[in-house]
Design an enzyme around this catalytic site. Sequence first.
Site, PDB file in Angstrom:
ATOM      1  N   LYS A   1       0.648  10.352   4.739  1.00 47.93           N
ATOM      2  CA  LYS A   1       1.689   9.947   4.595  1.00 47.93           C
ATOM      3  C   LYS A   1       2.610  10.478   5.896  1.00 47.93           C
ATOM      4  O   LYS A   1       3.575  10.695   6.088  1.00 47.93           O
ATOM      5  CB  LYS A   1       2.782  10.954   3.380  1.00 47.93           C
ATOM      6  CG  LYS A   1       1.606  10.159   1.713  1.00 47.93           C
ATOM      7  CD  LYS A   1       2.304  10.609   0.726  1.00 47.93           C
ATOM      8  CE  LYS A   1       1.904  10.629  -0.276  1.00 47.93           C
ATOM      9  NZ  LYS A   1       0.161  11.228  -0.615  1.00 47.93           N
TER      10      LYS A   1
ATOM     11  N   ASP B   1       7.610  10.313  10.654  1.00 49.35           N
ATOM     12  CA  ASP B   1       8.722  10.781  11.546  1.00 49.35           C
ATOM     13  C   ASP B   1       9.535   9.393  12.139  1.00 49.35           C
ATOM     14  O   ASP B   1       9.423   8.771  11.829  1.00 49.35           O
ATOM     15  CB  ASP B   1       7.643  11.337  11.765  1.00 49.35           C
ATOM     16  CG  ASP B   1       8.341  13.354  13.074  1.00 49.35           C
ATOM     17  OD1 ASP B   1       9.234  13.392  13.727  1.00 49.35           O
ATOM     18  OD2 ASP B   1       7.521  13.730  12.826  1.00 49.35           O
TER      19      ASP B   1
ATOM     20  N   ASP C   1      -5.085   9.962   4.067  1.00 47.86           N
ATOM     21  CA  ASP C   1      -3.697  10.034   3.285  1.00 47.86           C
ATOM     22  C   ASP C   1      -2.445  11.213   3.074  1.00 47.86           C
ATOM     23  O   ASP C   1      -2.442  11.883   2.966  1.00 47.86           O
ATOM     24  CB  ASP C   1      -4.678  10.543   1.495  1.00 47.86           C
ATOM     25  CG  ASP C   1      -2.648  10.188   0.791  1.00 47.86           C
ATOM     26  OD1 ASP C   1      -1.608   9.797   0.951  1.00 47.86           O
ATOM     27  OD2 ASP C   1      -2.861  10.999  -0.203  1.00 47.86           O
TER      28      ASP C   1
ATOM     29  N   ASP D   1      -9.595  15.934  -4.012  1.00 45.82           N
ATOM     30  CA  ASP D   1      -8.444  17.118  -4.442  1.00 45.82           C
ATOM     31  C   ASP D   1      -9.377  18.695  -4.148  1.00 45.82           C
ATOM     32  O   ASP D   1      -8.948  19.273  -5.560  1.00 45.82           O
ATOM     33  CB  ASP D   1      -7.200  16.507  -5.458  1.00 45.82           C
ATOM     34  CG  ASP D   1      -6.518  15.740  -5.102  1.00 45.82           C
ATOM     35  OD1 ASP D   1      -6.030  15.258  -3.499  1.00 45.82           O
ATOM     36  OD2 ASP D   1      -6.162  14.847  -5.596  1.00 45.82           O
TER      37      ASP D   1
ATOM     38  N   LYS E   1     -10.745   9.230  -1.014  1.00 44.38           N
ATOM     39  CA  LYS E   1      -9.939   9.704  -0.617  1.00 44.38           C
ATOM     40  C   LYS E   1      -9.119  11.423  -0.005  1.00 44.38           C
ATOM     41  O   LYS E   1      -9.305  11.786  -0.928  1.00 44.38           O
ATOM     42  CB  LYS E   1      -7.695   9.224  -1.394  1.00 44.38           C
ATOM     43  CG  LYS E   1      -7.556   9.677  -0.746  1.00 44.38           C
ATOM     44  CD  LYS E   1      -6.254   9.015  -2.189  1.00 44.38           C
ATOM     45  CE  LYS E   1      -5.309  10.381  -3.166  1.00 44.38           C
ATOM     46  NZ  LYS E   1      -4.728  11.885  -1.951  1.00 44.38           N
TER      47      LYS E   1
ATOM     48  N   THR F   1       4.243   8.374  -7.585  1.00 44.03           N
ATOM     49  CA  THR F   1       4.214   7.976  -9.303  1.00 44.03           C
ATOM     50  C   THR F   1       4.100   9.481  -9.554  1.00 44.03           C
ATOM     51  O   THR F   1       4.040   9.122 -10.912  1.00 44.03           O
ATOM     52  CB  THR F   1       2.875   7.675  -9.349  1.00 44.03           C
ATOM     53  OG1 THR F   1       1.918   9.045  -8.638  1.00 44.03           O
ATOM     54  CG2 THR F   1       2.148   6.535  -9.011  1.00 44.03           C
TER      55      THR F   1
ATOM     56  N   ARG G   1      -5.629   6.362 -15.163  1.00 42.51           N
ATOM     57  CA  ARG G   1      -5.742   7.703 -16.527  1.00 42.51           C
ATOM     58  C   ARG G   1      -7.130   6.760 -17.049  1.00 42.51           C
ATOM     59  O   ARG G   1      -6.819   5.749 -18.109  1.00 42.51           O
ATOM     60  CB  ARG G   1      -4.652   8.057 -16.891  1.00 42.51           C
ATOM     61  CG  ARG G   1      -4.195   8.839 -15.723  1.00 42.51           C
ATOM     62  CD  ARG G   1      -4.993  10.790 -16.091  1.00 42.51           C
ATOM     63  NE  ARG G   1      -4.158  11.148 -14.946  1.00 42.51           N
ATOM     64  CZ  ARG G   1      -4.042  11.321 -13.220  1.00 42.51           C
ATOM     65  NH1 ARG G   1      -4.324  10.909 -12.368  1.00 42.51           N
ATOM     66  NH2 ARG G   1      -2.847  12.145 -13.067  1.00 42.51           N
TER      67      ARG G   1
ATOM     68  N   ARG H   1      -8.548  13.718 -11.194  1.00 39.66           N
ATOM     69  CA  ARG H   1      -8.144  13.901 -12.226  1.00 39.66           C
ATOM     70  C   ARG H   1      -9.559  13.471 -13.086  1.00 39.66           C
ATOM     71  O   ARG H   1      -9.914  14.139 -13.957  1.00 39.66           O
ATOM     72  CB  ARG H   1      -7.464  15.103 -12.521  1.00 39.66           C
ATOM     73  CG  ARG H   1      -6.245  16.606 -11.035  1.00 39.66           C
ATOM     74  CD  ARG H   1      -5.614  16.503 -11.916  1.00 39.66           C
ATOM     75  NE  ARG H   1      -4.616  16.060 -11.580  1.00 39.66           N
ATOM     76  CZ  ARG H   1      -3.258  15.678 -10.962  1.00 39.66           C
ATOM     77  NH1 ARG H   1      -2.697  17.260 -11.655  1.00 39.66           N
ATOM     78  NH2 ARG H   1      -2.330  15.274 -11.086  1.00 39.66           N
TER      79      ARG H   1
END
Length: 237
Positions: free
Chosen positions: A61, A64, A59, A10, A32, A121, A183, A213
């Site tokens: 998603k 359509d 990823d 990310d 990812k 999530t 986590r 994270r």
Amino acid sequence: MNNKIYLALDFPTWKEAEKFLQVHQLEHIPVKVGMELFYREGPALIEKLKEKGHPIFLDLKLHDIPTTVMRAMVNLASMEVDIVNVHATGGSEMIKRAKEGLINGSSSSPNTKLIAVTVLTSMDKAVMNKELRLSGEVEEQVVRLATLSKESGADGVVCSVHEANAIKTACGSSFLTVTPGIRLEDSKQNDQKRIATPHFAKINGADILVVGRSITKAINPRQAYDQIIKEFEHGSK
């Protein structure tokens, strides 16, 4: 699948992602790639990661009309990543056409797994009921979408750890459960609500973990990554 722990890259740019992987000795690990990084860097990013030996979960998603998703999957299939995904709420025909696109776009026998996103999530029961106007419990909705996805040709779903066992019961042990929201016990919850530790994920039916994270914001990211593997594979806390 042998790859069990995917690090969520990310980061806004490849330069930042590459530096993070190199500095913290995370070469060759499964990663990812989400919309933020892919839309900035494009398909060239996937080639760079593959050259460096990283298994990839792309990823994006997709959601359509069936024909558009099928044509997009034809293009994505040529990248030969490990996993790609669609939104299960796109419906049966869209999922079927996504699978068709993966098969038609592969130069050989397709190895890319198609998974479908059930309920994000970041959502809980209150959001699902009040904002989306979907009645019932989150687990009920997730299992319904997982069953639809399996019947439509998907290889698995994205779900929270809390629904993984119920999905295995409904869809069989070979149907993949890919679980974000992981986590370590001392990590912050941030914007995800249905979260769990790696140890809890293992005993609750998760096949593949996606972790962001807890690793990228850790004081020692390599140590955090190794701890997640230890907890998931051996049940150590």
